[in-house]
Design an enzyme around this catalytic site. Structure first.
Site, PDB file in Angstrom:
ATOM      1  N   HIS A   1      30.033 128.766  85.809  1.00 34.80           N
ATOM      2  CA  HIS A   1      29.875 127.423  85.239  1.00 34.80           C
ATOM      3  C   HIS A   1      31.055 126.531  85.646  1.00 34.80           C
ATOM      4  O   HIS A   1      31.731 125.927  84.800  1.00 34.80           O
ATOM      5  CB  HIS A   1      29.760 127.500  83.713  1.00 34.80           C
ATOM      6  CG  HIS A   1      29.077 126.297  83.129  1.00 34.80           C
ATOM      7  ND1 HIS A   1      28.219 126.367  82.048  1.00 34.80           N
ATOM      8  CD2 HIS A   1      29.125 124.984  83.458  1.00 34.80           C
ATOM      9  CE1 HIS A   1      27.776 125.156  81.749  1.00 34.80           C
ATOM     10  NE2 HIS A   1      28.322 124.304  82.600  1.00 34.80           N
TER      11      HIS A   1
ATOM     12  N   GLU B   1      24.909 132.753  78.470  1.00 35.32           N
ATOM     13  CA  GLU B   1      26.129 132.463  79.221  1.00 35.32           C
ATOM     14  C   GLU B   1      27.336 132.866  78.401  1.00 35.32           C
ATOM     15  O   GLU B   1      27.531 132.319  77.312  1.00 35.32           O
ATOM     16  CB  GLU B   1      26.187 130.970  79.545  1.00 35.32           C
ATOM     17  CG  GLU B   1      27.154 130.624  80.643  1.00 35.32           C
ATOM     18  CD  GLU B   1      27.003 129.190  81.105  1.00 35.32           C
ATOM     19  OE1 GLU B   1      26.426 128.967  82.175  1.00 35.32           O
ATOM     20  OE2 GLU B   1      27.449 128.298  80.356  1.00 35.32           O
TER      21      GLU B   1
ATOM     22  N   ARG C   1      21.041 123.931  83.557  1.00 34.23           N
ATOM     23  CA  ARG C   1      21.119 124.742  82.349  1.00 34.23           C
ATOM     24  C   ARG C   1      20.431 126.072  82.626  1.00 34.23           C
ATOM     25  O   ARG C   1      19.353 126.125  83.229  1.00 34.23           O
ATOM     26  CB  ARG C   1      20.441 124.044  81.163  1.00 34.23           C
ATOM     27  CG  ARG C   1      21.173 122.795  80.664  1.00 34.23           C
ATOM     28  CD  ARG C   1      22.492 123.157  79.982  1.00 34.23           C
ATOM     29  NE  ARG C   1      23.155 121.995  79.389  1.00 34.23           N
ATOM     30  CZ  ARG C   1      24.057 121.249  79.999  1.00 34.23           C
ATOM     31  NH1 ARG C   1      24.400 121.543  81.253  1.00 34.23           N
ATOM     32  NH2 ARG C   1      24.620 120.226  79.385  1.00 34.23           N
TER      33      ARG C   1
END
Length: 336
Positions: free
Chosen positions: A294, A275, A247
């Site tokens: 990601h 993000e 994360r």
């Protein structure tokens, strides 16, 4: 033949065919009475409410709406949630657990591609592939091919794993065949368990001081926000690489940017905070920052592995068997 439990898809609609290609969808429909044409992304509306009223099993995925008290009241027969993704924290509520609804997750299946990504990055970082590519591109024909570069290579490279999560544990398994020294930092793991995993257990500060490559696999909680900040980055030896596939909030990006600007460390970041990063983030342009969008988790054909996990759980449910991947809600406060 026993009647199939009534089920409903609750996820982003375009993911259904990726999670459940024809063979898996056929198996799912053989044990659940589920309509692939009805995929819920919003629990309001009369048609959805009517479906909820008879639903016993929710097949969920990314984009599942929150299971708040109103939704649970509208689904009095709901007894199981089969999640075709990882974390269930984003959509489950206390009422789910209070009502005794069993929740299963494909987190273990999703852990594999993340661990594979981390393994690949660790091995490439040990060869300094990312910087070497840039040097080759800049020098072109003038680049000295075959030159022996001191310090490169993966023989005896020290890898520090932060967090014995599903991904962390899977990565430790994948690292075993290589001539690497692997250490672990995790406050919930004791020395005997670390020995069973085949790693040396260290306090986080000691792991940071002694690892050539630090790979993060801890969950995002109140206690792990900015787990890696300016103090922790300063502990890492010069030339070390920080890898984050967990994360983004585990890392203080302001502190990381400052450290990377010195050229002392490198970072491979598949997740960031926020993000995506703002368009003017220096991390896009720093030569020692390698960013990916990601993608370490399940992508493309890997989604079918998540769907297969759900299908197998649905088959167990229909057969009256215990689910293999049931979520322990008491551990959610320290899980991803």
């Amino acid at each position: 033949m026993p009647e199939r439990p009534q089920a409903l898809f609750a996820m982003t609609a375009q993911n259904v065919p990726h999670l459940f290609p024809p063979d898996l969808l056929a198996r799912l429909r053989a044990c659940l009475d589920i309509d692939p044409a009805l995929v819920v992304q919003d629990f309001t509306g009369p048609r959805v409410r009517a479906a909820l009223a008879r639903t016993e099993v929710l097949v969920t995925g990314w984009g599942c709406p929150r299971l708040d008290p109103a939704v649970l009241d509208a689904a009095p027969g709901l007894r199981a949630v089969l999640h075709a993704a990882g974390s269930v924290k984003g959509f489950t509520t206390p009422g789910v657990w209070e009502r005794g609804i069993v929740v299963s997750s494909a987190a273990a299946a999703n852990a594999l591609p993340v661990a594979e990504y981390a393994l690949a990055v660790i091995l490439l970082a040990g060869k300094d592939v990312f910087a070497s590519r840039d040097r080759l591109r800049a020098r072109r024909a003038a680049h000295p091919y075959g030159e022996i570069v001191p310090g490169l290579g993966n023989f005896g490279r020290r890898v520090g794993v932060v967090g014995a999560s599903r991904v962390g544990r899977r990565l430790i398994e994948l690292l075993r065949p290589y001539d690497l020294t692997v250490t672990l930092a995790d406050p919930y793991v004791d020395a005997p368990e670390a020995a069973r995993l085949g790693v040396a257990l260290l306090p986080l500060d000691e792991l940071l001081r002694t690892a050539d490559i630090v790979t993060l696999h801890a969950p995002e909680t109140a206690g792990t926000r900015h787990l890696i900040g300016a103090r922790e980055l300063a502990l890492m030896p010069s030339g070390a690489v920080l890898v984050n596939t967990a994360r983004g909030a585990l890392v203080d990006h302001r502190a990381l940017t400052g450290e990377l600007r010195t050229g002392r460390l490198s970072a491979v970041l598949d997740v960031t905070d926020p993000e995506p990063l703002p368009a003017d983030s220096p991390l896009y342009d720093l030569p020692n920052a390698f960013l990916t969008p990601h993608l370490a988790g399940s992508q493309g054909n890997e989604l079918a592995r998540l769907g297969r996990t759900v299908v197998e759980e649905a088959e167990r449910l229909a057969a009256g068997e215990e689910l293999r991947h049931a979520v322990d809600h008491t551990a959610l406060n320290r899980a991803a």
